[in-house]
Design a protein around this motif. Structure first.
Motif, PDB file in Angstrom:
ATOM      1  N   ALA A   8       0.848   1.192  -4.768  1.00 55.43           N
ATOM      2  CA  ALA A   8       1.551   2.384  -4.292  1.00 55.43           C
ATOM      3  C   ALA A   8       1.163   2.528  -2.832  1.00 55.43           C
ATOM      4  O   ALA A   8       0.202   1.890  -2.380  1.00 55.43           O
ATOM      5  CB  ALA A   8       1.118   3.617  -5.086  1.00 55.43           C
ATOM      6  N   PRO A   9       1.901   3.342  -2.043  1.00 57.53           N
ATOM      7  CA  PRO A   9       1.468   3.522  -0.652  1.00 57.53           C
ATOM      8  C   PRO A   9      -0.015   3.907  -0.584  1.00 57.53           C
ATOM      9  O   PRO A   9      -0.477   4.759  -1.346  1.00 57.53           O
ATOM     10  CB  PRO A   9       2.375   4.645  -0.143  1.00 57.53           C
ATOM     11  N   ASP A  10      -0.760   3.225   0.278  1.00 64.31           N
ATOM     12  CA  ASP A  10      -2.183   3.487   0.499  1.00 64.31           C
ATOM     13  C   ASP A  10      -3.063   3.173  -0.704  1.00 64.31           C
ATOM     14  O   ASP A  10      -4.179   3.691  -0.808  1.00 64.31           O
ATOM     15  CB  ASP A  10      -2.414   4.949   0.936  1.00 64.31           C
ATOM     16  N   ARG A  11      -2.596   2.351  -1.625  1.00 63.03           N
ATOM     17  CA  ARG A  11      -3.411   2.062  -2.801  1.00 63.03           C
ATOM     18  C   ARG A  11      -3.384   0.570  -3.158  1.00 63.03           C
ATOM     19  O   ARG A  11      -2.332   0.006  -3.461  1.00 63.03           O
ATOM     20  CB  ARG A  11      -2.892   2.876  -3.990  1.00 63.03           C
ATOM     21  N   PHE A  12      -4.585  -0.049  -3.086  1.00 61.23           N
ATOM     22  CA  PHE A  12      -4.715  -1.453  -3.478  1.00 61.23           C
ATOM     23  C   PHE A  12      -5.438  -1.531  -4.817  1.00 61.23           C
ATOM     24  O   PHE A  12      -6.340  -0.736  -5.095  1.00 61.23           O
ATOM     25  CB  PHE A  12      -5.545  -2.235  -2.446  1.00 61.23           C
ATOM     26  N   GLU A  13      -5.075  -2.543  -5.622  1.00 60.43           N
ATOM     27  CA  GLU A  13      -5.761  -2.766  -6.891  1.00 60.43           C
ATOM     28  C   GLU A  13      -5.909  -4.275  -7.054  1.00 60.43           C
ATOM     29  O   GLU A  13      -4.918  -5.003  -6.910  1.00 60.43           O
ATOM     30  CB  GLU A  13      -4.887  -2.208  -8.013  1.00 60.43           C
ATOM     31  N   VAL A  14      -7.148  -4.740  -7.334  1.00 60.18           N
ATOM     32  CA  VAL A  14      -7.328  -6.184  -7.547  1.00 60.18           C
ATOM     33  C   VAL A  14      -6.899  -6.509  -8.972  1.00 60.18           C
ATOM     34  O   VAL A  14      -7.406  -5.917  -9.929  1.00 60.18           O
ATOM     35  CB  VAL A  14      -8.785  -6.606  -7.270  1.00 60.18           C
ATOM     36  N   GLN A  15      -5.925  -7.411  -9.102  1.00 63.60           N
ATOM     37  CA  GLN A  15      -5.361  -7.767 -10.412  1.00 63.60           C
ATOM     38  C   GLN A  15      -5.414  -9.282 -10.593  1.00 63.60           C
ATOM     39  O   GLN A  15      -5.557 -10.029  -9.634  1.00 63.60           O
ATOM     40  CB  GLN A  15      -3.883  -7.328 -10.494  1.00 63.60           C
ATOM     41  N   ASN A  16      -5.279  -9.706 -11.857  1.00 64.82           N
ATOM     42  CA  ASN A  16      -5.136 -11.133 -12.134  1.00 64.82           C
ATOM     43  C   ASN A  16      -3.666 -11.489 -12.162  1.00 64.82           C
ATOM     44  O   ASN A  16      -2.867 -10.782 -12.777  1.00 64.82           O
ATOM     45  CB  ASN A  16      -5.779 -11.474 -13.478  1.00 64.82           C
ATOM     46  N   ARG A  17      -3.326 -12.562 -11.464  1.00 62.69           N
ATOM     47  CA  ARG A  17      -1.938 -13.015 -11.410  1.00 62.69           C
ATOM     48  C   ARG A  17      -1.914 -14.521 -11.649  1.00 62.69           C
ATOM     49  O   ARG A  17      -2.891 -15.208 -11.355  1.00 62.69           O
ATOM     50  CB  ARG A  17      -1.348 -12.733 -10.028  1.00 62.69           C
ATOM     51  N   PRO A  18      -0.802 -15.066 -12.122  1.00 62.00           N
ATOM     52  CA  PRO A  18      -0.741 -16.527 -12.279  1.00 62.00           C
ATOM     53  C   PRO A  18      -0.810 -17.240 -10.925  1.00 62.00           C
ATOM     54  O   PRO A  18      -0.291 -16.707  -9.930  1.00 62.00           O
ATOM     55  CB  PRO A  18       0.624 -16.760 -12.943  1.00 62.00           C
TER      56      PRO A  18
END
Ligand SMILES: [Zn+2]
Ligand SMILES: [Zn+2]
Length: 339
Positions: A8-18
């Motif tokens: 979202a604007p101003d929001r980072f989240e570390v995720q697992n992606r292929p």
């Protein structure tokens, strides 16, 4: 793979992606470092094309770990720096060498395809350049955007040795390297910055004079006069845009050329048409860099002609902190993320 996703604007989240799969002659690059630039800040705020769910980051260096089924295996294991845009190679723009304005192909990292705030990205022979061992990953990452952009703008304005070149936003990542490149090419540089505290750094980077934004166009013209140009500067490289555009235009000598490179505060500017006519000024846009400029920047740095400012490094999990450092305006040079 791990990726810092803009959720979202101003929001980072570390995720697992292929991990992406290289097609055709594409390269799979293990990202070693990715720069954070003003463009990313605007994208984070939702002001550019990047939508929630995108992985930002277009200033990438890493190592080629795999190639597509039609790929050239001599790329395997090579350290590379990437140009910000991954072009198609076949459109009229690409055929004319203007890959920076290509609108085919995978496109611009962090907008059209996932960027370098992740462990892997896709690239191709049209936007990858081999990095010599004398250039580390962090510096390699910023070569195309923080250095190549300035070289491209200097070429767009036909800046030549012996000319007086004004650089605004001179303490920023693009600005300070444009100062260093222009000085290395034999130009006389006037740097414009926001605060007195950055003057020494800029003088140490090859600027002959430093003026603050508050001192304005009269101070720039006085500095130019001291440097043998009583009518003003020959060239202005505008890396901030709206906040200093008027200053740059007023500081130009007759037949002066201004390149608009940065747009830190998107919005309209006033162009004094009488000034443009009577001084026969030129205003050109300048969009990042091409592979040719990245190759030339690698040579300038490897040959010791230009020394980049050492970037400050954050791990992927601290991408928000890296952005906060860029927001603060206190950073001289670039912030870099190591995924
Ligand atoms: Zn950039
Ligand atoms: Zn193209």
């Amino acid at each position: 793979m791990r990726a810092a996703v803009l959720t979202a604007p101003d929001r980072f989240e570390v995720q697992n992606r292929p991990v992406p799969e290289p097609a055709a002659d594409q390269l799979l690059v293990r990202v070693a470092a990715c720069g954070v630039c003003g463009h990313d800040v605007l994208a984070r705020k939702g002001l550019l094309a990047a939508r929630p769910g995108q992985v930002l980051g277009h200033e990438i260096a890493g190592r080629v770990e795999a190639v597509g089924p039609a790929g050239d295996t001599s790329w395997l294991g090579r350290r590379v720096a990437l140009v910000q845009r991954f072009p198609c190679g076949t459109c009229a723009e690409c055929a004319a060498g203007h890959t920076n304005t290509c609108r085919g192909g995978p496109g611009f990292y962090g907008e059209d395809l996932p960027g370098g705030y992740a462990e892997y990205v896709l690239a191709g022979p049209l936007n990858a350049v081999a990095l010599p061992d004398t250039i580390d990953d962090e510096v390699g990452a910023i070569l195309s955007c923080a250095l190549g952009t300035g070289l491209h703008a200097l070429r767009r304005t036909r800046a030549a040795a012996g000319e007086v070149v004004l650089v605004t936003g001179a303490s920023g990542g693009v600005g300070i390297h444009t100062v260093r490149i222009a000085a290395a090419l034999g130009a006389t540089v006037i740097a414009v910055t926001s605060s007195d505290s950055k003057k020494q750094t800029l003088l140490g980077s090859g600027a002959q004079a430093v003026v603050t934004v508050a001192e304005g166009a009269p101070a720039v013209r006085a500095a130019a006069a001291n440097l043998g140009r009583p009518r003003g500067a020959d060239v202005a490289i505008e890396t901030t845009g709206t906040p200093t555009f008027g200053l740059s235009l007023k500081a130009l000598a007759p037949r002066g050329r201004l390149a608009v490179v940065g747009n830190t505060d998107p919005g309209a500017v006033e162009v004094h048409l009488g000034l443009m006519i009577l001084k026969e000024l030129e205003i050109v846009g300048s969009a990042h860099a091409n592979r040719r400029e990245l190759l030339d920047v690698v040579d300038l740095v490897a040959g010791g002609k230009v020394t980049p400012v050492s970037p400050r490094v954050w791990p992927l999990d601290d991408v928000a902190a890296a952005h906060a450092a860029v927001d603060s305006g206190a950073l001289v040079g670039r912030a870099v993320i190591r995924p």
